[in-house]
Design an enzyme around this catalytic site. Structure first.
Site, PDB file in Angstrom:
ATOM      1  N   LYS A 205       0.204  -2.693   7.544  1.00  0.00           N
ATOM      2  CA  LYS A 205      -0.382  -2.909   6.221  1.00  0.00           C
ATOM      3  C   LYS A 205      -0.271  -4.387   5.890  1.00  0.00           C
ATOM      4  CE  LYS A 205       0.017  -1.455   1.403  1.00  0.00           C
ATOM      5  NZ  LYS A 205       0.764  -0.576   0.475  1.00  0.00           N
ATOM      6  N   LYS A 258      -4.386  -0.978   7.526  1.00  0.00           N
ATOM      7  CA  LYS A 258      -4.925  -1.173   6.177  1.00  0.00           C
ATOM      8  C   LYS A 258      -4.912  -2.651   5.841  1.00  0.00           C
ATOM      9  CE  LYS A 258      -4.123   0.148   1.366  1.00  0.00           C
ATOM     10  NZ  LYS A 258      -3.244   0.757   0.387  1.00  0.00           N
TER      11      LYS A 258
END
Ligand SMILES: [Zn+2]
Length: 338
Positions: A205, A258
């Site tokens: 992330k 992400k």
């Protein structure tokens, strides 16, 4: 791919297989299907609440009764799973709303599993929405400023995850980016007998500007500083592989990259390197950009959305998390019925 085994013009004419839709479908390498979609939903207290999020057209903060309607609509369209985020009434320095037995997420999970037992409920596991300072971990303040403490945060994350599973969550998805959180959560779940509950970890992330609109949706913007001391530097691809390796060793069953669209190379490397079930999260600003341009008539929303999600699948995503999941499932059905 060995180029010497590839034909040459004029014997090889790639256009032969592009002549008709039927031929093109026959040799299509990647499919986008509603079965691989996950819809994120935001829940807050109250009844009949449907509060629009300005920079995310079509996305709302919903009270549990309204969320149930959207979840049912997604399921009816063919979306198999939702990803649940909670917005508590109160925040504090210990994120106590995150692991409260009757917290907003726990209540909503129980409702969803009672009313829509077949729908997979994945819960986002983080503390930022529940912390008064908006950071994903426990904060220590001293003269030199504030630090986000890693190890004291792990206990709270494990407690949050197990409270979600006790309420009925099918999968838990830790998104905080503390080191060692997957292991802490796995151990706690196993200790409580939840050995069969999978972990979908936000493994790579990045500290991304593409999360902007989400922070309004989840009311989780940090009150000071930023998240660069725990989320990844957008410059780093090799480190993303190490993060994913770490999470897999700690017990992650599905790994996520992400954001999605600006990180397709990372997605590809993760899938190629580990071969694990891999998820891509098409984040709020990806959604906002498409919606904004479409509203001006500058792009074709449906075509751009489908092409973007197909690109995530092609890059290696087995699962795609998108705010457009219900629309996409409907569009795909229309295409099939035609
Ligand atoms: Zn967070």
């Amino acid at each position: 791919m060995s180029l010497h085994l590839t034909g040459q013009f004029p014997a090889y004419r790639p256009r032969r297989l592009r002549q008709s839709a039927v031929l093109r479908q026959l040799v299509s390498e990647t499919q986008l299907s509603a079965r691989s979609l996950i819809l994120p939903l935001f829940v807050r207290g109250g009844r009949k609440v449907r509060r629009p999020i300005e920079a995310m057209p079509g996305v709302f903060q919903l009270s549990p009764d309204e969320l149930l309607r959207d979840a049912a609509a997604a399921q009816a369209a063919g979306v198999p799973a939702i990803l649940l985020f909670g917005i508590p009434d109160k925040k504090d320095a210990r994120a106590s709303g995150a692991y409260a037995r009757n917290g907003i997420v726990q209540q909503t999970v129980r409702l969803l599993k009672k009313e829509l037992p077949e729908l997979l409920v994945i819960t986002d596991v983080c503390l930022c929405e529940y912390m008064e300072h908006g950071h994903c971990g426990v904060v220590q303040r001293d003269k030199s400023g504030a630090r986000i403490l890693n190890d004291p945060t792990l206990k709270l994350l494990a407690r949050t995850a197990s409270s979600h599973v006790a309420a009925g969550a099918d999968l838990v998805a830790p998104s905080d980016m503390m080191d060692g959180r997957v292991r802490a959560i796995r151990e706690e779940l196993d200790r409580l007998g939840f050995t069969e509950t999978p972990i979908l970890s936000y493994a790579a992330k990045f500290a991304s500007a593409f999360y902007g609109p989400f922070r309004d949706a989840a009311e989780s913007a940090p009150k000071f500083g930023d998240r660069r001391s725990y989320q990844m530097d957008p410059a780093n691809g090799a480190e993303a592989l190490r993060e994913v390796a770490l999470d897999i060793r700690e017990g992650a069953d599905i790994v996520m990259v992400k954001p999605a669209l600006a990180y397709l190379d990372v997605l590809h490397r993760v899938k190629t390197e580990f071969g694990y079930p891999t998820a891509a999260y098409s984040v709020s600003a990806e959604h906002a950009m498409v919606k904004a341009a479409a509203a001006r008539g500058w792009i074709d929303e449906r075509a751009v959305t489908l092409e973007s999600l197909l690109a995530m699948r092609r890059a290696g995503a087995d699962l795609v998390i998108t705010y457009a999941a219900t629309d996409v499932a409907k569009w795909l059905k229309e295409t099939l019925d035609r």
